[in-house]
Design a protein around this motif. Structure first.
Motif, PDB file in Angstrom:
ATOM      1  N   THR A  78      35.380  56.445  -4.744  1.00  0.00           N
ATOM      2  CA  THR A  78      36.557  55.630  -4.466  1.00  0.00           C
ATOM      3  C   THR A  78      36.898  55.610  -2.983  1.00  0.00           C
ATOM      4  O   THR A  78      37.813  54.919  -2.561  1.00  0.00           O
ATOM      5  N   LYS A  79      36.147  56.351  -2.197  1.00  0.00           N
ATOM      6  CA  LYS A  79      36.423  56.463  -0.768  1.00  0.00           C
ATOM      7  C   LYS A  79      35.288  55.838   0.033  1.00  0.00           C
ATOM      8  O   LYS A  79      34.111  56.109  -0.211  1.00  0.00           O
ATOM      9  N   THR A  80      35.653  54.976   0.975  1.00  0.00           N
ATOM     10  CA  THR A  80      34.654  54.360   1.848  1.00  0.00           C
ATOM     11  C   THR A  80      34.241  55.346   2.932  1.00  0.00           C
ATOM     12  O   THR A  80      35.093  55.910   3.628  1.00  0.00           O
ATOM     13  N   LEU A  81      32.938  55.548   3.072  1.00  0.00           N
ATOM     14  CA  LEU A  81      32.396  56.475   4.063  1.00  0.00           C
ATOM     15  C   LEU A  81      31.829  55.698   5.245  1.00  0.00           C
ATOM     16  O   LEU A  81      31.465  54.517   5.115  1.00  0.00           O
ATOM     17  N   THR A  82      31.766  56.329   6.374  1.00  0.00           N
ATOM     18  CA  THR A  82      31.187  55.700   7.565  1.00  0.00           C
ATOM     19  C   THR A  82      30.016  56.530   8.064  1.00  0.00           C
ATOM     20  O   THR A  82      29.937  57.739   7.832  1.00  0.00           O
ATOM     21  N   CYS A  83      29.102  55.862   8.745  1.00  0.00           N
ATOM     22  CA  CYS A  83      27.945  56.560   9.307  1.00  0.00           C
ATOM     23  C   CYS A  83      27.489  55.860  10.574  1.00  0.00           C
ATOM     24  O   CYS A  83      27.764  54.678  10.786  1.00  0.00           O
ATOM     25  N   ASP A  84      26.800  56.599  11.398  1.00  0.00           N
ATOM     26  CA  ASP A  84      26.211  56.067  12.629  1.00  0.00           C
ATOM     27  C   ASP A  84      24.709  56.264  12.516  1.00  0.00           C
ATOM     28  O   ASP A  84      24.178  57.323  12.844  1.00  0.00           O
ATOM     29  N   VAL A  85      24.029  55.243  12.019  1.00  0.00           N
ATOM     30  CA  VAL A  85      22.598  55.339  11.734  1.00  0.00           C
ATOM     31  C   VAL A  85      21.891  54.114  12.292  1.00  0.00           C
ATOM     32  O   VAL A  85      22.366  52.982  12.129  1.00  0.00           O
ATOM     33  N   ARG A  86      20.780  54.355  12.955  1.00  0.00           N
ATOM     34  CA  ARG A  86      19.929  53.227  13.375  1.00  0.00           C
ATOM     35  C   ARG A  86      18.922  52.952  12.273  1.00  0.00           C
ATOM     36  O   ARG A  86      18.173  53.845  11.871  1.00  0.00           O
ATOM     37  N   LEU A  87      18.877  51.703  11.807  1.00  0.00           N
ATOM     38  CA  LEU A  87      17.970  51.332  10.726  1.00  0.00           C
ATOM     39  C   LEU A  87      16.683  50.749  11.293  1.00  0.00           C
ATOM     40  O   LEU A  87      16.703  49.818  12.105  1.00  0.00           O
ATOM     41  N   ILE A  88      15.565  51.323  10.863  1.00  0.00           N
ATOM     42  CA  ILE A  88      14.237  50.807  11.194  1.00  0.00           C
ATOM     43  C   ILE A  88      13.570  50.454   9.872  1.00  0.00           C
ATOM     44  O   ILE A  88      13.460  51.304   8.981  1.00  0.00           O
ATOM     45  N   ALA A  89      13.180  49.220   9.712  1.00  0.00           N
ATOM     46  CA  ALA A  89      12.598  48.769   8.442  1.00  0.00           C
ATOM     47  C   ALA A  89      11.186  48.262   8.678  1.00  0.00           C
ATOM     48  O   ALA A  89      10.821  47.851   9.781  1.00  0.00           O
ATOM     49  N   ALA A  90      10.385  48.305   7.609  1.00  0.00           N
ATOM     50  CA  ALA A  90       8.991  47.849   7.712  1.00  0.00           C
ATOM     51  C   ALA A  90       8.599  47.112   6.449  1.00  0.00           C
ATOM     52  O   ALA A  90       9.130  47.366   5.360  1.00  0.00           O
ATOM     53  N   THR A  91       7.679  46.199   6.600  1.00  0.00           N
ATOM     54  CA  THR A  91       7.169  45.445   5.454  1.00  0.00           C
ATOM     55  C   THR A  91       5.787  44.904   5.781  1.00  0.00           C
ATOM     56  O   THR A  91       5.430  44.743   6.953  1.00  0.00           O
ATOM     57  N   ASN A  92       5.012  44.645   4.725  1.00  0.00           N
ATOM     58  CA  ASN A  92       3.725  43.965   4.903  1.00  0.00           C
ATOM     59  C   ASN A  92       3.788  42.557   4.312  1.00  0.00           C
ATOM     60  O   ASN A  92       2.761  41.925   4.106  1.00  0.00           O
ATOM     61  N   GLN A  93       4.996  42.089   4.030  1.00  0.00           N
ATOM     62  CA  GLN A  93       5.181  40.764   3.458  1.00  0.00           C
ATOM     63  C   GLN A  93       5.873  39.833   4.445  1.00  0.00           C
ATOM     64  O   GLN A  93       6.473  40.277   5.441  1.00  0.00           O
ATOM     65  N   ASP A  94       5.813  38.530   4.148  1.00  0.00           N
ATOM     66  CA  ASP A  94       6.414  37.520   5.013  1.00  0.00           C
ATOM     67  C   ASP A  94       7.873  37.326   4.588  1.00  0.00           C
ATOM     68  O   ASP A  94       8.165  36.546   3.684  1.00  0.00           O
ATOM     69  N   LEU A  95       8.782  38.038   5.225  1.00  0.00           N
ATOM     70  CA  LEU A  95      10.190  37.986   4.820  1.00  0.00           C
ATOM     71  C   LEU A  95      10.827  36.601   5.007  1.00  0.00           C
ATOM     72  O   LEU A  95      11.651  36.206   4.176  1.00  0.00           O
TER      73      LEU A  95
END
Length: 360
Positions: free
Chosen positions: A158-175
């Motif tokens: 019930t509580k909204t949390l916060t974070c400081d994260v850098r997202l790095i994503a990868a794929t082998n598909q044509d997004l």
């Protein structure tokens, strides 16, 4: 350096360890290459690494997407923080949200205690999501919220949390194609695509193949307890250099290590084992036995049966060839004039479109 005869394994190993400690964090595996396209990729990584922006890595399997992600993290200002990794394709959809965002006790059956998700644990560091295309649309919506606002909710919370994260994503598909087909959120793709690092396949890095092959071979010789690696003969190296490598660097590593251990310690590698399944005794997939149509009650009119069978096959070929007689003749293994003869014989010539042009 590649091409040295009888490279001492111990010396190479010591040099490698010193180089890694001086240049890169010890958790980062070395990335070898001298080809211009590879060096250009590393330059792109160095430019974007210090920025507090999400990065999307695109590449075929085995091109080193996880190594690039680690390099992005350890070259950034977050290098002392957590670097967490998750393969989205290896986690079921029902557990995906819990793994990413965590859950509270009682959120679902079996949730006996609170669980911190990857975003919560990666606070102050980086989170690498591999196979991003495997995520569902609801998960993508929550990812977008984290990227834009740094906010998320645990499952059952019930509580909204916060974070400081850098997202790095990868794929082998044509997004972009998946987004056009409504299988991937366009707004998430826009946020991830601040910069896109497209990794070159190994077939486009021909100059790097000998260097990588010798590196993997020397390490394998060390693992086997050998004093040195005698090298590859010219024929073996030519096979490595000209193969297309659909599995890229990971496949090259497997092939080299397999070939080294199958070679006597004092001999050069002369036989490269590309396909470990190749064998004259390899089991072949058996063809399913088709149910045979029983013969009709004897006696039969053989001429009529033959006539009916031939007409059925001619009509089927003409339909497949869209009534192009030359193409239909090819399908039946006949010449054009032989097919014309059958059409006249069975009075089919008036029912078929006359087509004497080239087959399409």
């Amino acid at each position: 350096k590649s091409g040295w005869p009888k490279q001492p394994v111990w010396l190479y190993s010591v040099f490698n360890q010193i180089l890694v400690k001086l240049i890169m964090h010890p958790e980062v595996e070395r990335m070898l290459g001298e080809s211009p396209i590879f060096l250009h990729t590393l330059e792109q990584v160095s430019l974007v690494a210090p920025l507090e922006k999400p990065v999307l890595i695109v590449g075929e399997r085995g091109t080193g997407k996880e190594l690039i992600a680690a390099r992005l993290h350890y070259l950034s200002n977050r290098w002392e923080g957590q670097f967490l990794k998750m393969n989205c394709a290896a986690i079921s959809e029902s557990l995906m949200e819990s793994e990413l965002f965590g859950h509270e006790a009682g959120a679902f059956t079996g949730a006996t205690k609170a669980h911190a998700g990857r975003f919560e644990r990666a606070h102050g560091g980086s989170l690498f999501l591999d196979e991003l295309a495997a995520t569902s649309i609801p998960v993508q919506e929550k990812l977008l919220r984290v990227i834009e606002y740094g906010e998320f909710d645990r499952l059952g919370g019930t509580k909204t949390l916060t974070c400081d994260v850098r997202l790095i994503a990868a794929t082998n598909q044509d997004l972009p194609t998946l987004a056009a087909e409504k299988k991937f959120r366009s707004d998430l793709l826009d946020r991830l695509a601040f910069d896109v690092l497209t990794l070159p396949p190994l077939r486009d890095r021909e100059d790097d193949i000998p260097l990588l092959a010798n590196y993997f071979a020397i390490n394998m010789a060390k693992e086997l307890g050998r004093d040195y690696f005698p090298g590859f003969n010219a024929r073996a190296m030519n096979i490595l250099a000209t193969y297309s490598w659909p599995g890229n660097i990971r496949e090259l590593k497997n092939v080299v290590e397999r070939s080294v251990y199958r070679t006597e310690p004092e001999d050069e590698v002369a036989k490269v084992v590309i396909d470990p399944f190749e064998s004259p005794h390899r089991p072949v997939k058996t063809q399913s036995v088709q149910t045979q149509t029983p013969f009709p009650t004897w006696p039969i009119d053989l001429k009529e049966v033959t006539r009916t069978s031939e007409i059925d096959r001619i009509n089927a070929a003409m339909s497949e060839a869209k009534h192009n007689q030359r193409r239909a003749a090819e399908l039946l293994g006949l010449t054009y004039h032989q097919l014309r003869g059958y059409l006249k014989k069975y009075l089919l010539i008036g029912n078929q479109k006359e087509e004497e042009g080239p087959a399409t």
